[in-house]
Design a protein around this motif. Sequence first.
Motif, PDB file in Angstrom:
ATOM      1  N   SER A   1       0.825  -1.206   0.000  1.00  0.00           N
ATOM      2  CA  SER A   1       0.000   0.000   0.000  1.00  0.00           C
ATOM      3  C   SER A   1       0.857   1.253   0.000  1.00  0.00           C
ATOM      4  N   LYS A   2       1.975   1.205   0.712  1.00  0.00           N
ATOM      5  CA  LYS A   2       2.853   2.368   0.782  1.00  0.00           C
ATOM      6  C   LYS A   2       3.482   2.677  -0.575  1.00  0.00           C
ATOM      7  N   ILE A   3       4.022   1.655  -1.221  1.00  0.00           N
ATOM      8  CA  ILE A   3       4.741   1.908  -2.469  1.00  0.00           C
ATOM      9  C   ILE A   3       3.802   2.169  -3.648  1.00  0.00           C
ATOM     10  N   SER A   4       2.503   1.904  -3.466  1.00  0.00           N
ATOM     11  CA  SER A   4       1.540   2.133  -4.555  1.00  0.00           C
ATOM     12  C   SER A   4       0.642   3.333  -4.289  1.00  0.00           C
ATOM     13  N   ARG A   5       1.046   4.188  -3.335  1.00  0.00           N
ATOM     14  CA  ARG A   5       0.259   5.387  -3.065  1.00  0.00           C
ATOM     15  C   ARG A   5       0.178   6.257  -4.313  1.00  0.00           C
ATOM     16  N   LEU A   6      -1.019   6.748  -4.627  1.00  0.00           N
ATOM     17  CA  LEU A   6      -1.211   7.627  -5.777  1.00  0.00           C
ATOM     18  C   LEU A   6      -1.183   9.079  -5.327  1.00  0.00           C
ATOM     19  N   LYS A   7      -0.678   9.929  -6.173  1.00  0.00           N
ATOM     20  CA  LYS A   7      -0.632  11.365  -5.865  1.00  0.00           C
ATOM     21  C   LYS A   7      -2.016  11.952  -6.023  1.00  0.00           C
ATOM     22  N   THR A   8      -2.456  12.712  -5.047  1.00  0.00           N
ATOM     23  CA  THR A   8      -3.748  13.383  -5.109  1.00  0.00           C
ATOM     24  C   THR A   8      -3.522  14.850  -5.434  1.00  0.00           C
ATOM     25  N   LEU A   9      -4.333  15.362  -6.342  1.00  0.00           N
ATOM     26  CA  LEU A   9      -4.266  16.772  -6.734  1.00  0.00           C
ATOM     27  C   LEU A   9      -5.533  17.441  -6.205  1.00  0.00           C
ATOM     28  N   ASP A  10      -5.439  17.956  -4.996  1.00  0.00           N
ATOM     29  CA  ASP A  10      -6.627  18.500  -4.340  1.00  0.00           C
ATOM     30  C   ASP A  10      -6.704  20.011  -4.437  1.00  0.00           C
ATOM     31  N   SER A  11      -6.061  20.595  -5.402  1.00  0.00           N
ATOM     32  CA  SER A  11      -6.154  22.036  -5.628  1.00  0.00           C
ATOM     33  C   SER A  11      -6.146  22.298  -7.121  1.00  0.00           C
ATOM     34  N   ASP A  12      -6.457  23.512  -7.493  1.00  0.00           N
ATOM     35  CA  ASP A  12      -6.457  23.901  -8.895  1.00  0.00           C
ATOM     36  C   ASP A  12      -5.030  23.828  -9.440  1.00  0.00           C
ATOM     37  N   PRO A  13      -4.760  22.943 -10.430  1.00  0.00           N
ATOM     38  CA  PRO A  13      -3.386  22.825 -10.939  1.00  0.00           C
ATOM     39  C   PRO A  13      -2.880  24.085 -11.620  1.00  0.00           C
ATOM     40  N   MET A  14      -3.767  25.022 -11.943  1.00  0.00           N
ATOM     41  CA  MET A  14      -3.315  26.272 -12.547  1.00  0.00           C
ATOM     42  C   MET A  14      -2.669  27.198 -11.520  1.00  0.00           C
TER      43      MET A  14
END
Length: 651
Positions: free
Chosen positions: A9-22
């Motif tokens: 689970s640790k090595i397969s953590r996905l990056k979350t984009l919880d803000s406006d990427p702009m």
Amino acid sequence: MAHCIDFLSKISRLKTLDSDPMNTRMNRCLTTLDLTMLGIGGMVGAGLYVLTGTVAKDMAGPAVTISFLIAGFASLLAALCYAEFGARVPMTGSAYLYTYITMGEMWAFLIGWNIILEYFVGGASVARAWSGYFDELLGFRIRNFTYEHITGGPWEHPPLAEYPDVFSVILIFAVTLFVALGANFSSKFNSIFASLNLCVVVFVICAGLNFADIGNWKTDGGFAPYGFAGIMSGAATCFFAFIGFDVIATSGEEAKTPAKSIPIAICASLAVAAVAYVGVSITLTLMVPYYEIQPEAALPAAFHRHGLAWAEYIVGIGALCGITTALLSNMFSLPRIIFAMASDGLLFPIFAKIHPRTQVPVVATLIFGILTAILALIFDLEALVEFLSIGTLLAYTIVAASVLVLRYQPPKDGGIGGGPTNDDHREAESDIEEKRKEKMPLKQENHSSEINPQDFGTLKAGFECLNFLRNFQPGTVPAFSVLIMSIFMLALAAVICFGVNSLLAAEAWAIFCVVLFSLIVILSFLMICIHYQNNIILTFKVPFVPFVPALSIFCNSILMMKLSYLTWIRFVVWVTLGMLLYFTYGIRHSKEARRWEADKAPEIRYFIMPQESLCTIQGSVELQQPNSATPLADDASSDTSDTRTLLGNAK
């Protein structure tokens, strides 16, 4: 067993984009033209003046033109995948970021680690090429002066170079300074030199065709003297002339309109590079019989042969301009990849510092500029040039696979990684409703919008015989099929490349392996096709999915199998060093690890609080929000965002 699951689970953590990427700490100042010129500068460099002659004489003959076309097509497949991700996720990081969003943290670190090597060693080798070419124009005065006054003769201790290249160090420091002054300044500097290089390319083609002789394509073996095998070997070599377009994706966080600019810039720069390489290769092989080409100075020697000795200096200027832009491309991209990894906590935080005035990662730029200069000063980099290619091909393969995974994922809360956000779907549905009111015909691609977004990645209607596949989470079966398809494409490429003689001899084991691996690849591909795909993408998207990404994976697999075993050994050593760094530092300091730990501790996130107290704390958080210009603004802003999340959950 629980520890193994926890580790996976640790090595397969996905990056979350919880803000406006702009929203970014960097300066969004690059236009579509700036990005296009960055791509051209990264691709139309030293390879045009050296690679063309080498491939024509030793590998493909006049059919080098076909080799460049094949290599350009293979690069286009990868470029389309980069364009979709770059438009959807306009942030710094390129293949590293795309992998983090779709594949997981360890795979992302592996890709980022290899991209760092690509730019690091690539920058040093390009600097030595610039110095060597300039020294050749001066009659090797720099080399002779170094032998006479510094070293007393050539060094004969591989892997050290024959002499310390001080001039390449000065060049790297100068380019590093330009990069540190900001993206806007770097792009203008690049545009000037790339434009001069293109002018020289036009001169070479126009002046050279005046001496064209079609008979040079008919003598001593004809147009393809080395046959189809020679054309493919040439294509494998020519492929690496096009690997500079990823600088555009790396610059996504500094583009003014990334959703529009990145796809246009990638495709336009690749087209210009392909025309340049094909045009120069046609001109060269028509001017001189392929067996009389001088690989080390193919174009100057060709003009000298026809009495235009003065053209040597024009070609030399073009070569120096092209090599300069290639060096700038490497030194521009390197600190941004490092910045992206450091911002995620996978590398040391000092590399994530942004200068408040230039809005670039100055610390990463200067430190790795110094390291690149040291590498260029003392090492012979010829043996490492081929090593660069495997990291690039691996990145291309992972990005193509990531496009497939992302296209068959339902939308997830808190990020772009799982698909378009709910706002995207509402906007798409609003467009469709307006068209219906206006009695306008809907495009075929919008028919998928009538499907519930949560059905993306589920089995299509009409395949009731495979209803057992509905027991899996949406997107799981396509993602697993992509993994199986990629593995067996690599195995199939290995059999084709290393067992070609056995296949020609119709040996049973080779035919069995080809048939078995091909069947598994086809079945995996069909398994992907029978699931609903997400076509509601408001930005650029790769056409003909899943065919184009799958073909890109296979082409990259073939090219990887063309590399020598020493390259694979060096690759394993470098990956081992990277994994040691990841498991000793990155996995524990990852920002996703903090989110992951917070998810495992619900008592921290969920609590009961009177509404009056909640409003008081919310007001306090707003008042205490730090100024973004302070050095600690990034961490503080992140903490404030986390606090708001906790408050929202509490409420």
